[in-house]
Design a protein around this motif. Structure first.
Motif, mmCIF file in Angstrom:
data_model
loop_
_atom_site.group_PDB
_atom_site.id
_atom_site.type_symbol
_atom_site.label_atom_id
_atom_site.label_comp_id
_atom_site.label_asym_id
_atom_site.label_seq_id
_atom_site.Cartn_x
_atom_site.Cartn_y
_atom_site.Cartn_z
ATOM 1 N N ARG A 114 41.415 17.244 39.461
ATOM 2 C CA ARG A 114 39.872 17.687 39.642
ATOM 3 C C ARG A 114 39.182 16.492 39.605
ATOM 4 N N ALA A 115 39.488 15.483 39.235
ATOM 5 C CA ALA A 115 38.576 14.157 39.223
ATOM 6 C C ALA A 115 38.681 13.593 40.520
ATOM 7 N N LEU A 116 39.808 13.865 41.141
ATOM 8 C CA LEU A 116 39.951 13.138 42.574
ATOM 9 C C LEU A 116 38.884 14.099 43.667
ATOM 10 N N ARG A 117 38.312 15.087 42.956
ATOM 11 C CA ARG A 117 37.289 15.746 44.176
ATOM 12 C C ARG A 117 36.036 15.077 44.026
ATOM 13 N N LEU A 118 35.797 14.143 43.144
ATOM 14 C CA LEU A 118 34.746 13.296 42.857
ATOM 15 C C LEU A 118 34.893 11.884 43.017
ATOM 16 N N ALA A 119 36.094 11.362 42.402
ATOM 17 C CA ALA A 119 36.285 9.924 42.438
ATOM 18 C C ALA A 119 36.495 9.685 43.841
ATOM 19 N N GLY A 125 39.092 -3.851 37.127
ATOM 20 C CA GLY A 125 38.229 -2.651 37.024
ATOM 21 C C GLY A 125 37.394 -2.642 38.399
ATOM 22 N N PHE A 126 36.719 -1.643 38.818
ATOM 23 C CA PHE A 126 35.906 -1.654 39.880
ATOM 24 C C PHE A 126 34.553 -1.087 39.722
ATOM 25 N N ALA A 127 33.651 -1.620 39.662
ATOM 26 C CA ALA A 127 32.370 -1.209 39.026
ATOM 27 C C ALA A 127 31.398 -0.661 40.028
ATOM 28 N N LYS A 142 35.255 11.004 28.961
ATOM 29 C CA LYS A 142 36.513 11.858 29.008
ATOM 30 C C LYS A 142 36.334 12.678 30.137
ATOM 31 N N VAL A 143 37.548 13.141 30.694
ATOM 32 C CA VAL A 143 37.690 14.303 31.652
ATOM 33 C C VAL A 143 38.334 15.390 31.147
ATOM 34 N N PHE A 144 37.456 16.537 30.916
ATOM 35 C CA PHE A 144 38.120 17.545 30.336
ATOM 36 C C PHE A 144 38.694 17.340 28.919
ATOM 37 N N TRP A 191 28.973 3.068 35.096
ATOM 38 C CA TRP A 191 30.019 4.020 34.367
ATOM 39 C C TRP A 191 31.038 4.500 35.229
ATOM 40 N N TRP A 192 31.922 4.978 34.590
ATOM 41 C CA TRP A 192 33.254 5.574 35.121
ATOM 42 C C TRP A 192 33.946 4.346 35.876
ATOM 43 N N THR A 193 33.887 3.287 34.954
ATOM 44 C CA THR A 193 34.659 2.042 35.616
ATOM 45 C C THR A 193 36.104 2.403 35.046
ATOM 46 N N THR A 194 36.934 2.610 35.919
ATOM 47 C CA THR A 194 38.294 3.156 35.587
ATOM 48 C C THR A 194 39.263 1.738 35.026
ATOM 49 N N GLY A 195 39.546 1.909 33.987
ATOM 50 C CA GLY A 195 40.775 0.727 33.679
ATOM 51 C C GLY A 195 39.908 -0.436 32.696
ATOM 52 N N GLY A 254 41.475 4.027 30.434
ATOM 53 C CA GLY A 254 39.933 4.616 30.133
ATOM 54 C C GLY A 254 39.239 4.486 31.421
ATOM 55 N N HIS A 255 38.477 5.101 31.647
ATOM 56 C CA HIS A 255 37.178 5.180 32.285
ATOM 57 C C HIS A 255 35.630 5.087 31.355
ATOM 58 N N VAL A 256 35.252 3.997 31.568
ATOM 59 C CA VAL A 256 33.990 3.580 30.899
ATOM 60 C C VAL A 256 32.657 3.300 31.211
HETATM 61 C C1 LIG Z 1 37.968 10.131 36.520
HETATM 62 C C2 LIG Z 1 37.000 9.320 37.401
HETATM 63 C C3 LIG Z 1 37.167 7.937 37.636
HETATM 64 C C4 LIG Z 1 36.254 7.078 38.387
HETATM 65 N N1 LIG Z 1 36.477 5.832 38.561
HETATM 66 C C5 LIG Z 1 35.701 5.082 39.040
HETATM 67 C C6 LIG Z 1 35.814 3.795 39.355
HETATM 68 O O1 LIG Z 1 36.779 3.139 39.013
HETATM 69 N N2 LIG Z 1 34.716 2.853 39.953
HETATM 70 C C7 LIG Z 1 33.580 3.502 40.427
HETATM 71 O O2 LIG Z 1 32.624 2.916 40.722
HETATM 72 N N3 LIG Z 1 33.412 4.868 40.272
HETATM 73 C C8 LIG Z 1 34.419 5.417 39.636
HETATM 74 N N4 LIG Z 1 34.374 6.732 39.573
HETATM 75 C C9 LIG Z 1 32.871 7.561 39.854
HETATM 76 C C10 LIG Z 1 32.980 8.358 41.200
HETATM 77 O O3 LIG Z 1 33.508 7.642 42.449
HETATM 78 C C11 LIG Z 1 31.634 9.349 41.463
HETATM 79 O O4 LIG Z 1 31.239 10.014 40.175
HETATM 80 C C12 LIG Z 1 31.372 9.786 42.591
HETATM 81 O O5 LIG Z 1 31.284 8.826 43.604
HETATM 82 C C13 LIG Z 1 30.195 10.640 42.890
HETATM 83 O O6 LIG Z 1 28.859 10.063 42.419
HETATM 84 P P1 LIG Z 1 28.039 10.668 41.145
HETATM 85 O O7 LIG Z 1 28.905 10.909 40.125
HETATM 86 O O8 LIG Z 1 26.865 9.586 40.893
HETATM 87 O O9 LIG Z 1 27.414 11.879 41.879
HETATM 88 P P2 LIG Z 1 26.156 12.159 42.715
HETATM 89 O O10 LIG Z 1 26.118 11.036 43.735
HETATM 90 O O11 LIG Z 1 24.978 12.313 41.829
HETATM 91 O O12 LIG Z 1 26.524 13.291 43.614
HETATM 92 C C14 LIG Z 1 26.571 14.744 42.948
HETATM 93 C C15 LIG Z 1 27.097 15.760 43.771
HETATM 94 O O13 LIG Z 1 26.126 15.734 44.604
HETATM 95 C C16 LIG Z 1 26.856 16.608 45.527
HETATM 96 N N5 LIG Z 1 26.507 15.757 47.179
HETATM 97 C C17 LIG Z 1 26.538 14.202 47.071
HETATM 98 N N6 LIG Z 1 26.371 14.073 48.424
HETATM 99 C C18 LIG Z 1 26.169 15.125 49.148
HETATM 100 C C19 LIG Z 1 26.050 15.431 50.670
HETATM 101 N N7 LIG Z 1 25.909 14.467 51.370
HETATM 102 N N8 LIG Z 1 26.261 16.874 50.783
HETATM 103 C C20 LIG Z 1 26.084 17.763 49.812
HETATM 104 N N9 LIG Z 1 26.242 17.574 48.753
HETATM 105 C C21 LIG Z 1 26.438 16.444 48.351
HETATM 106 C C22 LIG Z 1 28.182 16.419 45.483
HETATM 107 O O14 LIG Z 1 28.676 17.724 45.197
HETATM 108 C C23 LIG Z 1 28.449 15.641 44.403
HETATM 109 O O15 LIG Z 1 29.486 15.651 43.501
HETATM 110 C C24 LIG Z 1 35.096 7.708 38.965
HETATM 111 C C25 LIG Z 1 34.951 9.200 38.766
HETATM 112 C C26 LIG Z 1 35.852 9.849 37.918
HETATM 113 C C27 LIG Z 1 35.299 11.285 37.662
#
Ligand SMILES: Cc1cc2nc3c(=O)[nH]c(=O)nc-3n(C[C@H](O)[C@H](O)[C@H](O)COP(=O)(O)OP(=O)(O)OC[C@H]3O[C@@H](n4cnc5c(N)ncnc54)[C@H](O)[C@@H]3O)c2cc1C
Length: 406
Positions: free
Chosen positions: A378-383, A135-137, A217-219, A169-173, A227-229
């Motif tokens: 959808r998750a990849l618009r964040l991850a 995993g990558f945390a 959980k994602v949706f 959190w969100w540590t995949t795997g 898992g993502h834990v």
């Molecule tokens: C399914 C899934 C798997 C994941 N796997 C991993 C993993 O294995 N390891 C890991 O470490 N992380 C993982 N993540 C976490 C993911 O990388 C983070 O959720 C992401 O980087 C956003 O961080 P945050 O949730 O703290 O959101 P925040 O940093 O709180 O940001 C929230 C929102 O603020 C807005 N925002 C932020 N910066 C800006 C900006 N410059 N301008 C305008 N708006 C902005 C965006 O809309 C953003 O979505 C995973 C996430 C998901 C959903």
């Protein structure tokens, strides 16, 4: 379909064999995986069919295809790997079958590039063989982790050890019973400037004080058994020799790790969207409403045609970014990697959403791959960084280039 970019004979041969393996072995296994997933008792265990498929894929030479290094991996360029990753991306569990799934791929690259010989022997070798997972945390619940310099978990040096306290959190795997090690990013040099405070540490999953708090959980999809834990670290101690690279190099290593990782996600999303489009076309040709097949209605035609255009646009941009990554490395290809990370997840969400719509209620149900595919896209618009972060970085880079040009 003809190749949008001519490929080498070797890549073409591997792709043909991969497609056959997907058709003959992976696609038929989907029903067994789904059945396993439906069982509450077993779903956090690894379905035996996955290990069977891994063994056979490895035997067929379809293994570690993502790694450009020819000693440890297939030695393919990113451009050569792109169509292969696209094909794997059609089925959500498929990349693991070929030992090409995130987050292991990124972790293997980090260990390959920055790990000591001892770290490589202990962790890289079994990862390359697919015997363990990882995993990558980085992300933490209490700070905006899209800005990696915010990451706050302290890695306190005490003698020959580091001590870790805090939450990730969100540590995949990390829920996977085979997950043996995490790469944890935290602050080891609090006095340094914001880009040199963090380090990366290897933390065995069985380290005392490390605990899985809960799967997220994602949706509603928990992606068991990987898992993502959420993880709690309560006085976790690891030897200082578990540090990857130099103290304070965590931010730089994270940037190196995320370049290829991001583009691999996009390659797979093109494949997932392509499969959704094929399902859409199939459905439009076989189901009738209001006196004609769905495909005879203009709005369904538009959904199909737009999806084709958008997938092909994203595929070409992905290939362009991959070629640039091969030519110029991570840094030189940064804008294009950012561009495709903005474009591909949005494109996949739009295409899969249209496919769901055309399937009616069935599209939202567990009888189709579409709902789970939508959640993954959808998750990849964040991850690996939210869209906004990539948009901001791209705009800043363009503004800087314009300034430098003046
Ligand atoms: C399914 C899934 C798997 C994941 N796997 C991993 C993993 O294995 N390891 C890991 O470490 N992380 C993982 N993540 C976490 C993911 O990388 C983070 O959720 C992401 O980087 C956003 O961080 P945050 O949730 O703290 O959101 P925040 O940093 O709180 O940001 C929230 C929102 O603020 C807005 N925002 C932020 N910066 C800006 C900006 N410059 N301008 C305008 N708006 C902005 C965006 O809309 C953003 O979505 C995973 C996430 C998901 C959903």
């Amino acid at each position: 379909m003809s190749e949008p970019v001519p490929q080498s004979d070797r890549a073409r041969d591997l792709h043909a064999r991969l497609k056959e393996f997907m058709r003959e072995r992976v696609e038929p296994a989907q029903a067994r995986i789904q059945e396993w997933d439906a069982s509450h008792e077993r779903r956090w265990q690894v379905p035996p069919v996955i290990e069977e498929l891994k063994r056979d894929a490895r035997g067929a030479g379809l293994w570690n295809l993502f790694l450009p290094d020819a000693t440890h991996g297939a030695g393919l360029s990113n451009l050569e790997y792109a169509p292969l990753a696209e094909t794997m991306g059609r089925v959500l569990f498929a990349p693991e079958v070929f030992n090409c799934s995130a987050p292991d791929t990124g972790n293997m690259e980090v260990l390959h590039l920055f790990g000591t010989a001892a770290q490589q022997e202990r962790w890289l070798a079994p990862l390359l063989e697919g015997r363990i997972r990882s995993g990558f945390a980085m992300t933490e619940p209490d700070v905006a982790s899209s800005d990696a310099t915010n990451v706050a978990m302290r890695l306190r040096r005490e003698g020959d050890e580091y001590v870790l306290d805090g939450r990730k959190w969100w540590t995949t795997g990390a829920a996977d019973p085979r997950c043996a090690v995490l790469i944890v990013m935290g602050v080891s040099e609090p006095e340094a400037d914001r880009h040199h405070r963090q380090s990366m540490l290897l933390v065995p999953m069985d380290a005392p004080g490390l605990r899985v708090v809960r799967p997220l959980k994602v949706f509603g999809y928990d992606d068991a058994p990987n898992g993502h834990v959420e993880l709690a670290f309560d006085g976790v101690r690891v030897p200082a020799s578990n540090l990857i690279g130099d103290a304070g190099s965590g931010f730089a290593i994270a940037q190196a790790r995320l370049g290829p990782g991001r583009i691999h996600h996009c390659m797979r999303l093109v494949g997932l969207a392509q499969r959704a489009l094929e399902a859409m076309v199939q459905r439009a040709g076989t189901r009738e409403a209001f006196g004609r097949p769905l495909g005879g209605h203009g709005m369904a035609q538009e959904a199909i045609a737009r999806s084709r255009c958008e997938i092909d646009q994203a595929r070409l941009l992905t290939l362009h970014a991959a070629a640039e990554l091969d030519r110029q490395g991570n840094r030189g290809a940064r804008d294009l990697i950012g561009m495709i990370k903005i474009v591909a997840p949005e494109m996949a969400c739009r295409v899969i959403d249209r496919a769901i719509q055309l399937h009616g209620g069935a599209g939202l149900s567990q009888d189709h791959f579409l709902a789970h595919a939508y959640a993954a896209a959808r998750a990849l618009r964040l991850a690996d960084g939210p869209d906004e972060v990539h948009l901001a970085a791209l705009a800043r880079s363009m503004l800087k280039q314009a300034r430098d040009h003046d």
